[in-house]
Design a protein around this motif. Structure first.
Motif, PDB file in Angstrom:
ATOM      1  N   ARG A 248       0.842  -1.202   0.000  1.00 10.87           N
ATOM      2  CA  ARG A 248       0.000   0.000   0.000  1.00 10.87           C
ATOM      3  C   ARG A 248       0.876   1.250   0.000  1.00 10.87           C
ATOM      4  O   ARG A 248       0.559   2.243  -0.671  1.00 10.87           O
ATOM      5  N   TYR A 249       1.959   1.221   0.770  1.00  6.00           N
ATOM      6  CA  TYR A 249       2.869   2.375   0.782  1.00  6.00           C
ATOM      7  C   TYR A 249       3.455   2.603  -0.610  1.00  6.00           C
ATOM      8  O   TYR A 249       3.578   3.748  -1.056  1.00  6.00           O
ATOM      9  N   SER A 250       3.803   1.518  -1.313  1.00  9.67           N
ATOM     10  CA  SER A 250       4.350   1.644  -2.663  1.00  9.67           C
ATOM     11  C   SER A 250       3.360   2.346  -3.581  1.00  9.67           C
ATOM     12  O   SER A 250       3.753   3.164  -4.435  1.00  9.67           O
ATOM     13  N   PHE A 251       2.077   2.022  -3.429  1.00 10.78           N
ATOM     14  CA  PHE A 251       1.063   2.654  -4.278  1.00 10.78           C
ATOM     15  C   PHE A 251       1.004   4.159  -4.013  1.00 10.78           C
ATOM     16  O   PHE A 251       1.032   4.967  -4.948  1.00 10.78           O
ATOM     17  N   TRP A 252       0.908   4.541  -2.739  1.00 15.64           N
ATOM     18  CA  TRP A 252       0.786   5.964  -2.422  1.00 15.64           C
ATOM     19  C   TRP A 252       2.064   6.721  -2.763  1.00 15.64           C
ATOM     20  O   TRP A 252       2.010   7.836  -3.289  1.00 15.64           O
ATOM     21  N   PHE A 253       3.200   6.103  -2.484  1.00 13.25           N
ATOM     22  CA  PHE A 253       4.460   6.767  -2.789  1.00 13.25           C
ATOM     23  C   PHE A 253       4.637   6.911  -4.297  1.00 13.25           C
ATOM     24  O   PHE A 253       5.019   7.982  -4.793  1.00 13.25           O
ATOM     25  N   GLY A 254       4.342   5.843  -5.045  1.00 13.26           N
ATOM     26  CA  GLY A 254       4.459   5.911  -6.496  1.00 13.26           C
ATOM     27  C   GLY A 254       3.518   6.934  -7.100  1.00 13.26           C
ATOM     28  O   GLY A 254       3.862   7.617  -8.070  1.00 13.26           O
TER      29      GLY A 254
END
Length: 484
Positions: free
Chosen positions: A150-156
């Protein structure tokens, strides 16, 4: 009508790639499972396997894991312990921390729950300047306890928004500096480079540097000095490297005798820099200097130009070399490395002095603001390339810095220059992640060394080519028109 449709399609493609395609790669667990499945050798070729492998090649969460751990430790939440270490431990070989378990999987490597919020730099080493947390913390707050994917999605998504903003800013600059250049060409070429460079453009925080440089250029060209000062400060507190661009801004304003704008830019930059940097410095104390020690003591990272020469010498002549997984990266150590490391400390400084001198003279000899704007664009690119190709570290995400300023510079040149930049971007995808997945980098395979050297030489050749048109045209006015 046709040009407008082409522009809409170009912007749409850029948005779909950065927000859609790059966010559809495999999750961290899927990547590990696919790697184990392929290693067994019992698989058969099928369209499903092909798609699965492509999605895995797009997964890039090594640095994102670090960002999440830093952020969670700072917020006082449980974090993956591999990334939260003091300077002395980061110097050690990564194998000494290898327990055979996935450091990013909470089920394999149990997270640590701190009794208090940890202070960056003082309680654990952070290899980035304080501005890094402007971009790492918001996605962590949105993620909550959902985990790495989920962090990867928001960061990306945040990095995608910065890349999109950077392209819009540079498009406005292009309209002013090169009105004969159709905007759809800039967007299309940037999209091509983004696609071949891959998900690393949105999975590392270098898009923040791209944004700060684009905003700096926008502020200078559009005569908004406070914006320029803010952008320069943002870049410095985020990545540090843009401080090398600061003299260019001074030369730019002085060449047009715009002292008031220079003072406004300086006041804006110093004010914002102190606002962000002082709280971290006060909290961390002298240990914030560990960040400089960390980078100063690093050996040659395997993707640097000098390391590529060592890798080839190892393949061709049997030079005694080894791979060291220290400082959170893959580095080359052995015969010749100390000498080349010294050269990699000297050459970037020499190239910097050359670009500063070239820019100073070119600004003075230019006869219009448009000519000075073009000198500023090219000078920024020359500094970036010099630091990438001649230094100790050339991480693949550094090429994000050239999106889209480097694309605009390439479009101001001939077709050969454009192909050199595109070839650099395309070869980088083979260097990373392909060579890493195929163990070509870890074994110092000659193919890896050859492609790596060609990639770096293409970028150097592109930078040298940027100088040619301005040798004769800067004293008069504007570089000659674009090829048809």
């Amino acid at each position: 009508m046709f040009q407008r449709r082409s522009l809409v399609l170009a912007w749409s493609a850029f948005i779909l790639i950065v927000f859609g395609l790059f966010n559809s790669c495999a999750t961290h667990r899927e990547q590990r499972q696919t790697g184990s499945y392929l290693a067994k050798g019992t698989w058969t070729v099928s369209p499903q396997l092909f798609v699965r492998v492509l999605r895995v090649l797009g997964t890039d969460d090594g640095d994102i894991s670090r960002y999440l751990a830093y952020s969670r430790a700072m917020l006082g939440k449980s974090y993956q312990p591999y990334y939260i270490r003091p300077l002395d431990e980061w110097k050690q070989d990564a194998d000494s921390f290898d327990t055979g378990k996935d450091p990013d999987d909470p089920e394999q490597t149990p997270p640590i729950s701190p009794t208090r919020a940890l202070t960056p730099y003082r309680d654990f080493l952070v290899e980035y300047p304080p501005g890094f947390f402007l971009f790492a913390l918001p996605p962590a707050l949105l993620t909550g306890e959902a985990g790495l994917d989920r962090y990867s999605f928001w960061f990306g998504s945040l990095m995608g928004a910065l890349l999109l903003s950077s392209l819009w800013l540079v498009a406005q600059v292009a309209n002013r500096v090169t009105p004969q250049l159709a905007q759809d060409k800039l967007v299309r070429f940037t999209t091509y480079c983004l696609l071949v460079l891959g998900t690393i453009t949105a999975r590392r925080y270098d898009a923040a540097l791209s944004f700060s440089l684009s905003l700096l250029l926008f502020g200078c060209v559009m005569q908004r000095p406070m914006v320029a000062g803010f952008a320069l400060a943002l870049g410095i507190v985020t990545k540090g490297m843009p401080i090398l661009v600061a003299p260019l801004v001074v030369f730019y304003f002085l060449s047009m005798k715009r002292m008031r704008e220079l003072l406004l830019a300086t006041a804006s930059g110093v004010g914002f820099g102190l606002l962000l940097g002082l709280p971290f410095t006060a909290a961390a104390g002298r240990q914030i200097l560990d960040m400089f020690s960390y980078h100063g003591m690093r050996p040659l990272q395997i993707e640097s130009t000098f390391a590529s020469l060592l890798v080839l010498s190892h393949s061709l002549f049997g030079t005694d070399l080894a791979i060291a997984h220290t400082y959170g990266s893959m580095n080359v150590v052995g015969t010749g490395e100390p000498l080349f490391r010294s050269l990699a400390s000297l050459f970037p400084f020499a190239s910097l002095l050359f670009v500063w001198a070239w820019a100073f003279l070119s600004f003075r000899r230019a006869s219009s603001q448009t000519a000075r704007d073009r000198v500023l664009i090219l000078s920024i690119c020359l500094i970036l390339v010099g630091q990438m190709t001649l230094g100790k570290v050339f991480s693949p995400q550094y090429l994000t810095w050239l999106l889209p300023i480097g694309v605009l510079a390439a479009l101001m040149q001939d077709y050969a220059g454009r192909w050199l930049l595109f070839a650099t971007m395309a070869l980088t995808y083979f260097v990373f992640p392909v060579s890493y997945h195929l163990s070509l980098a870890g074994t110092m395979h000659p193919l890896f060394g050859f492609v790596l050297l060609v990639r770096n030489l293409c970028l150097i050749a592109w930078a040298i080519r940027l100088l040619w048109p301005l040798r004769s045209v800067v004293p008069q006015s504007i570089p000659s028109g674009l090829p048809a």
